[in-house]
Design an enzyme around this catalytic site. Structure first.
Site, PDB file in Angstrom:
ATOM      1  CG  HIS A  87       2.474  -1.586 -15.222  1.00  0.00           C
ATOM      2  ND1 HIS A  87       2.173  -2.853 -14.754  1.00  0.00           N
ATOM      3  CD2 HIS A  87       3.570  -1.731 -16.010  1.00  0.00           C
ATOM      4  CE1 HIS A  87       3.036  -3.722 -15.254  1.00  0.00           C
ATOM      5  NE2 HIS A  87       3.894  -3.066 -16.017  1.00  0.00           N
ATOM      6  N   GLY A 123       0.787  -1.233   0.000  1.00  0.00           N
ATOM      7  CA  GLY A 123       0.000   0.000   0.000  1.00  0.00           C
ATOM      8  C   GLY A 123       0.820   1.285   0.000  1.00  0.00           C
ATOM      9  CG  LEU A 182     -11.114  -5.970 -11.456  1.00  0.00           C
ATOM     10  CD1 LEU A 182     -11.003  -4.482 -11.183  1.00  0.00           C
ATOM     11  CD2 LEU A 182     -12.051  -6.644 -10.455  1.00  0.00           C
ATOM     12  CG  ASN A 213      -3.050  -0.582 -12.882  1.00  0.00           C
ATOM     13  OD1 ASN A 213      -2.979  -0.860 -11.679  1.00  0.00           O
ATOM     14  ND2 ASN A 213      -2.241  -1.125 -13.782  1.00  0.00           N
TER      15      ASN A 213
HETATM   16  C1  GAR Z   1       3.626  -1.140  -7.200  1.00  0.00           C
HETATM   17  O1  GAR Z   1       4.946  -1.096  -7.676  1.00  0.00           O
HETATM   18  C2  GAR Z   1       2.645  -1.163  -8.356  1.00  0.00           C
HETATM   19  O2  GAR Z   1       3.037  -0.361  -9.420  1.00  0.00           O
HETATM   20  C3  GAR Z   1       2.709  -2.609  -8.729  1.00  0.00           C
HETATM   21  O3  GAR Z   1       2.721  -3.297  -7.488  1.00  0.00           O
HETATM   22  C4  GAR Z   1       3.352  -2.472  -6.514  1.00  0.00           C
HETATM   23  C5  GAR Z   1       2.422  -2.316  -5.345  1.00  0.00           C
HETATM   24  O4  GAR Z   1       3.065  -1.656  -4.289  1.00  0.00           O
HETATM   25  N1  GAR Z   1       1.599  -2.977  -9.540  1.00  0.00           N
HETATM   26  C6  GAR Z   1       1.701  -3.861 -10.540  1.00  0.00           C
HETATM   27  O5  GAR Z   1       2.732  -4.446 -10.798  1.00  0.00           O
HETATM   28  C7  GAR Z   1       0.427  -4.067 -11.328  1.00  0.00           C
HETATM   29  N2  GAR Z   1       0.714  -4.661 -12.592  1.00  0.00           N
HETATM   30  P1  GAR Z   1       2.249  -0.949  -3.123  1.00  0.00           P
HETATM   31  O6  GAR Z   1       1.248  -1.973  -2.574  1.00  0.00           O
HETATM   32  O7  GAR Z   1       3.306  -0.610  -2.108  1.00  0.00           O
HETATM   33  O8  GAR Z   1       1.565   0.267  -3.684  1.00  0.00           O
END
Ligand code: GAR
Length: 204
Positions: A110, A12, A94, A108
């Site tokens: 990424h 998060g 989803l 989102n």
């Molecule tokens: C983040 O780096 C986000 O960009 C990535 O997961 C991490 C979550 O970190 N998302 C993906 O890879 C989606 N394809 P967080 O829970 O600390 O925000």
């Protein structure tokens, strides 16, 4: 004030970036109204609770299909009068029915410069491992609209980040978060809140 729901699965830190931006006054037209986690033990839930944000846990394993999961999620989002849905490290794909229903209102973040290192299977550290394996010297993060194509929706904001010769997936992930994700995600949310407010509540 627009109601923002943030969907999470893990640490998060991107949710925290939104909470911090709100505290600094950088999201004047948005309210962090709800955090939904796909995992009961996600640290993101603690961050939400500490910030006084309503939380809910919705685990895919508790539903017979992705459609049923999306229905339960839709009920929660509707109940919270959600205007904007932010996927911030949310690792559930989803279904089309959901992304179409909320088209233009789901975004989102990424951790790469889309269209590199994105799509099914590219999430979290895997994205940074792939970037290192390829040998790219520049990576970054992207905020984009969510459609039924994984990581395929129109791009809203991007920011590049240098790859260092001694990077590991972990050090690269940290730099991409600090220099790019935590910067462009709050900025994109603020932009969308402005856009929606200027159309007097009429969402695209
Ligand atoms: C983040 O780096 C986000 O960009 C990535 O997961 C991490 C979550 O970190 N998302 C993906 O890879 C989606 N394809 P967080 O829970 O600390 O925000």
């Amino acid at each position: 004030m627009l109601n923002i729901a943030v969907l999470v699965s893990g640490g998060g830190s991107n949710l925290q970036a939104l909470i911090d931006a709100k505290t600094r006054g950088e999201l004047p037209r948005g309210r962090l109204a709800l955090v939904v986690s796909s995992k009961a033990r996600a640290y993101a839930l603690k961050r939400a609770e500490a910030a006084g944000i309503q939380t809910a846990v919705l685990r895919p394993a508790d539903y017979p299909s992705s459609e049923h999961y999306a229905e339960a999620l839709t009920a929660l989002l509707t109940e919270a009068k959600t205007d904007l849905i932010v996927l911030a490290g949310f690792l559930v794909v989803l279904p089309k029915s959901f992304t179409q229903r909320f088209a233009g209102r789901i975004i989102n973040v990424h951790p790469s410069l889309i269209p590199s290192f994105c799509g099914p299977g590219y999430y979290g550290l895997r994205v940074h491992q792939a970037a290192l394996d390829y040998g790219v010297k520049l990576t970054g993060a992207t905020v984009h609209y969510v459609t039924e194509v994984v990581d395929g929706g129109r791009i809203i904001l991007q920011k590049g980040v240098e790859v260092h010769p001694d990077d590991t997936p972990e050090t690269l992930q940290r730099r991409v978060m600090e220099e790019a994700e935590w910067v462009i995600l709050p900025k994109a949310v603020a932009l969308l809140c402005d856009k929606f407010t200027n159309t007097e509540g009429e969402l695209p």
